[in-house]
Design a protein around this motif. Structure first.
Motif, mmCIF file in Angstrom:
data_model
loop_
_atom_site.group_PDB
_atom_site.id
_atom_site.type_symbol
_atom_site.label_atom_id
_atom_site.label_comp_id
_atom_site.label_asym_id
_atom_site.label_seq_id
_atom_site.Cartn_x
_atom_site.Cartn_y
_atom_site.Cartn_z
ATOM 1 N N MET A 148 0.834 -1.201 0.000
ATOM 2 C CA MET A 148 0.000 0.000 0.000
ATOM 3 C C MET A 148 0.871 1.255 0.000
ATOM 4 N N PHE A 149 1.912 1.236 0.830
ATOM 5 C CA PHE A 149 2.820 2.380 0.881
ATOM 6 C C PHE A 149 3.540 2.548 -0.455
ATOM 7 N N ALA A 150 3.978 1.442 -1.057
ATOM 8 C CA ALA A 150 4.719 1.509 -2.319
ATOM 9 C C ALA A 150 3.890 2.163 -3.420
ATOM 10 N N GLU A 151 2.597 1.892 -3.436
ATOM 11 C CA GLU A 151 1.730 2.495 -4.453
ATOM 12 C C GLU A 151 1.671 4.010 -4.283
ATOM 13 N N GLN A 152 1.583 4.473 -3.034
ATOM 14 C CA GLN A 152 1.526 5.912 -2.780
ATOM 15 C C GLN A 152 2.884 6.570 -3.032
ATOM 16 N N TYR A 153 3.949 5.871 -2.674
ATOM 17 C CA TYR A 153 5.303 6.387 -2.902
ATOM 18 C C TYR A 153 5.558 6.557 -4.399
ATOM 19 N N LYS A 154 5.100 5.595 -5.200
ATOM 20 C CA LYS A 154 5.294 5.668 -6.651
ATOM 21 C C LYS A 154 4.544 6.871 -7.229
ATOM 22 N N THR A 155 3.332 7.105 -6.745
ATOM 23 C CA THR A 155 2.553 8.252 -7.213
ATOM 24 C C THR A 155 3.227 9.568 -6.838
ATOM 25 N N PHE A 156 3.801 9.620 -5.637
ATOM 26 C CA PHE A 156 4.394 10.856 -5.125
ATOM 27 C C PHE A 156 5.755 11.148 -5.751
ATOM 28 N N THR A 157 6.568 10.112 -5.955
ATOM 29 C CA THR A 157 7.955 10.319 -6.392
ATOM 30 C C THR A 157 8.218 9.885 -7.828
ATOM 31 N N GLY A 158 7.369 9.018 -8.376
ATOM 32 C CA GLY A 158 7.636 8.450 -9.691
ATOM 33 C C GLY A 158 8.617 7.299 -9.654
ATOM 34 N N THR A 159 8.996 6.861 -8.458
ATOM 35 C CA THR A 159 9.998 5.814 -8.271
ATOM 36 C C THR A 159 9.386 4.647 -7.509
ATOM 37 N N ASP A 160 9.756 3.427 -7.870
ATOM 38 C CA ASP A 160 9.270 2.262 -7.131
ATOM 39 C C ASP A 160 9.928 2.194 -5.754
ATOM 40 N N TRP A 161 9.131 1.848 -4.750
ATOM 41 C CA TRP A 161 9.637 1.637 -3.395
ATOM 42 C C TRP A 161 10.103 0.183 -3.294
ATOM 43 N N LEU A 162 11.416 -0.018 -3.180
ATOM 44 C CA LEU A 162 11.992 -1.359 -3.185
ATOM 45 C C LEU A 162 12.283 -1.880 -1.783
ATOM 46 N N ALA A 163 12.120 -1.031 -0.781
ATOM 47 C CA ALA A 163 12.498 -1.395 0.582
ATOM 48 C C ALA A 163 11.277 -1.880 1.361
ATOM 49 N N LEU A 164 11.427 -1.965 2.691
ATOM 50 C CA LEU A 164 10.354 -2.419 3.574
ATOM 51 C C LEU A 164 9.979 -1.266 4.488
ATOM 52 N N TYR A 165 8.786 -0.723 4.286
ATOM 53 C CA TYR A 165 8.354 0.458 5.024
ATOM 54 C C TYR A 165 8.340 0.202 6.527
ATOM 55 N N ARG A 166 8.791 1.219 7.265
ATOM 56 C CA ARG A 166 8.903 1.208 8.721
ATOM 57 C C ARG A 166 10.062 0.356 9.216
ATOM 58 N N GLN A 167 10.781 -0.274 8.311
ATOM 59 C CA GLN A 167 11.959 -1.038 8.712
ATOM 60 C C GLN A 167 13.216 -0.526 8.029
ATOM 61 N N LYS A 168 13.103 -0.079 6.784
ATOM 62 C CA LYS A 168 14.261 0.432 6.067
ATOM 63 C C LYS A 168 14.333 1.931 6.276
ATOM 64 N N PHE A 169 15.180 2.353 7.216
ATOM 65 C CA PHE A 169 15.274 3.763 7.548
ATOM 66 C C PHE A 169 16.285 4.466 6.651
ATOM 67 N N ALA A 170 16.213 5.780 6.660
ATOM 68 C CA ALA A 170 17.159 6.572 5.885
ATOM 69 C C ALA A 170 18.570 6.360 6.422
ATOM 70 N N PRO A 171 19.586 6.556 5.581
ATOM 71 C CA PRO A 171 20.969 6.361 6.030
ATOM 72 C C PRO A 171 21.271 7.169 7.286
ATOM 73 N N ARG A 172 21.889 6.522 8.252
ATOM 74 C CA ARG A 172 22.199 7.200 9.507
ATOM 75 C C ARG A 172 23.535 7.923 9.445
ATOM 76 N N PHE A 173 24.324 7.654 8.402
ATOM 77 C CA PHE A 173 25.627 8.284 8.270
ATOM 78 C C PHE A 173 25.606 9.337 7.163
#
Length: 508
Positions: free
Chosen positions: A195-220
């Motif tokens: 469900m998140f991937a569908e909304q992410y694709k609409t918003f960014t034009g890019t496929d969401w390949l990660a796992l929402y709420r588990q794959k966080f942004a780079p910490r470094f």
């Protein structure tokens, strides 16, 4: 009946709550919504292309800071909209395969040639994912791993990297009847990710390949690439070695915790006279982010690595699709040979790691075993977050076709994965062997891949993740065939989180 009601309540709670925990491999997956600062490790202003996106899950909403690809004209310091991206003829893509069934499935590629057997890609555990570089039009079959029964087929479609096997047709009512109370939260987690991937694709034009709420942004730290030709100057104390130490000196300082200060000081006479050195890093591509640093290694350091190589018996390079897949070889994809060099090999390799840490703007202690007193706030692990230096050799005709350095990490807490790749070229007396990025976003009239020519001592840095934590599908790259001579390089891969890496073996 009571068990069925209990399972239903579990699913309804996970659908309606803004916080839940899922136990995977004995660890609790933390699914609390993240603030901007938590997602980026800094204020959102550090990355201007992160934009607030409303993720709507029906019963609740969350704010996610998504990376939106900037206008290509800005890569050339032009007004947005004044240039159009050059259309690529390259049909490569990434295919992510998600299994929403309680049984392990097997994914195989069908070549389309008569009498060719299916080519194994990956086994995918229940509610897990795997992935591979592929091409538009390629076909895959999904079979039951035990019975080999055909379950479904996929044909790769341009603009869609996400493929699912779900015997319940994404119907939670069907899943409730078949899954256990332990399986339902995992099924629901993948449904929410879809469900998140569908909304992410609409918003960014890019496929969401990660796992929402588990794959966080780079910490470094992640270097920005705002314009092609943009430069950074990074100062380091890890100056070049210019003379060889004798064997006795070289044998010192080989602790997995790093050399002692006095062991490093004894090597000072063998290094350049200047107290520091500047590394000039130049942006070659903004999407994906690719940088080059000339003269990262001295001639003597290159010779030292090649001397190590001359004493090793290199083995055939392998590939891995992530998740529960097995390592494989393929004569049509990757034909190089390789071996691994640990950081504690000697004081020279230790220096290369330290210099790399300065380039990446991180504490060098994260790239080795650490004592409990070192970086105590990094509680995930006391081992290195990088793999060992991979020593790679390509003979005439050998290559590595377009691929990604990231893989699907499986259902592991915090989703550790390869964040950045740092390549070091060890020679340039060959024809061919360029590192190509066929999916770079640009507006050059000539078109085609970005090709980086090997130069002795030069380093190439590129990121495998986007600033929002998604995998960067455009980071796909290739080692082009060597036409004359041979090619030597070594690379250092750094993770976004602690990988389960044995620094003595380099295995994951």
């Amino acid at each position: 009946m009571l068990l069925w009601i209990h399972a239903l309540l579990l699913v309804l709670l996970s659908l309606s709550a803004s916080y839940k925990q899922v136990l995977v491999r004995g660890q609790a997956l933390d699914t609390r919504p993240q603030t901007c600062a938590e997602w980026t490790g800094a204020e959102c202003a550090w990355e201007p292309n992160l934009q607030a996106m409303n993720a709507d899950f029906g019963r609740f909403n969350e704010t996610f800071y998504a990376y939106v690809v900037p206008d290509v004209a800005t890569f050339y310091n032009k007004t947005p909209g004044s240039l159009q991206p050059t259309m690529s003829t390259f049909k490569g893509m990434f295919g992510k395969f998600t299994n929403l069934s309680p049984d392990t499935i097997r994914v195989s590629w069908i070549s389309g040639k008569k009498n060719d057997a299916p080519v194994y890609i990956s086994d995918v555990s229940p509610f897990d994912s795997a992935g591979t570089a592929t091409y538009v039009g390629h076909q895959f079959i999904v079979t039951d791993r035990k019975s080999n029964t055909l379950l479904t087929k996929w044909t790769m479609v341009q603009g869609n990297s996400l493929y699912f096997y779900d015997p319940f047709d994404f119907d939670i009512r069907k899943a409730l009847k078949a899954l256990t109370a332990e399986q339902l939260p995992l099924y629901n987690m993948q449904l929410q990710n879809k469900m998140f991937a569908e909304q992410y694709k609409t918003f960014t034009g890019t496929d969401w390949l990660a796992l929402y709420r588990q794959k966080f942004a780079p910490r470094f730290h992640m270097w920005r690439a705002d314009a092609i030709g943009q430069t950074y100057t990074i100062e380091t104390n890890e100056i070049h070695f210019v003379d060889f130490p004798d064997e006795a000196e070289l044998a010192r300082g080989t602790s997995i915790y790093g050399p002692r200060p006095d062991e490093r000081d004894r090597m000072r006479r063998l290094r350049a006279r200047d107290p520091t050195m500047n590394m000039t890093m130049t942006v070659l591509s903004c999407v994906p982010r690719v940088f080059e640093v000339k003269d990262f290694l001295s001639d003597m350091e290159v010779e030292h690595l090649l001397n190590i190589a001359s004493k090793r018996k290199l083995k055939r390079s392998t590939m891995h699709a992530g998740g529960s897949s097995e390592a494989t070889t393929n004569d049509d994809t990757r034909t190089s040979t390789n071996d691994w060099i640990p950081r504690h090999q000697d004081l020279i390799t230790d220096t290369i790691y330290r210099r790399a840490a300065d380039l990446l703007q991180m504490d060098e202690a994260l790239l080795r075993w650490r004592r409990k007193s070192e970086i105590p706030e990094f509680t995930e692990s006391h081992i290195s977050i990088s793999e060992r230096l991979q020593l790679v050799n390509y003979q005439v005709g050998q290559q590595y076709t377009p691929h990604h350095d990231f893989t699907m990490p499986g259902l592991v807490n915090m989703q550790p994965s390869r964040f950045a790749t740092l390549l070091f070229y060890l020679n340039d007396d060959m024809d061919g062997g360029e590192t190509a990025f066929p999916r770079w976003l640009h507006a050059d009239e000539e078109g085609g891949s970005l090709k980086v020519k090997p130069e002795k001592g030069k380093a190439i840095l590129f990121y495998n993740l986007l600033p929002d934590g998604n995998y960067d599908e455009r980071s796909e790259h290739a080692a082009l065939p060597v036409r004359r001579g041979e090619k030597w390089l070594t690379n250092l891969v750094r993770a976004s989180r602690a990988l389960e890496v044995d620094p003595l073996s380099g295995s994951q």
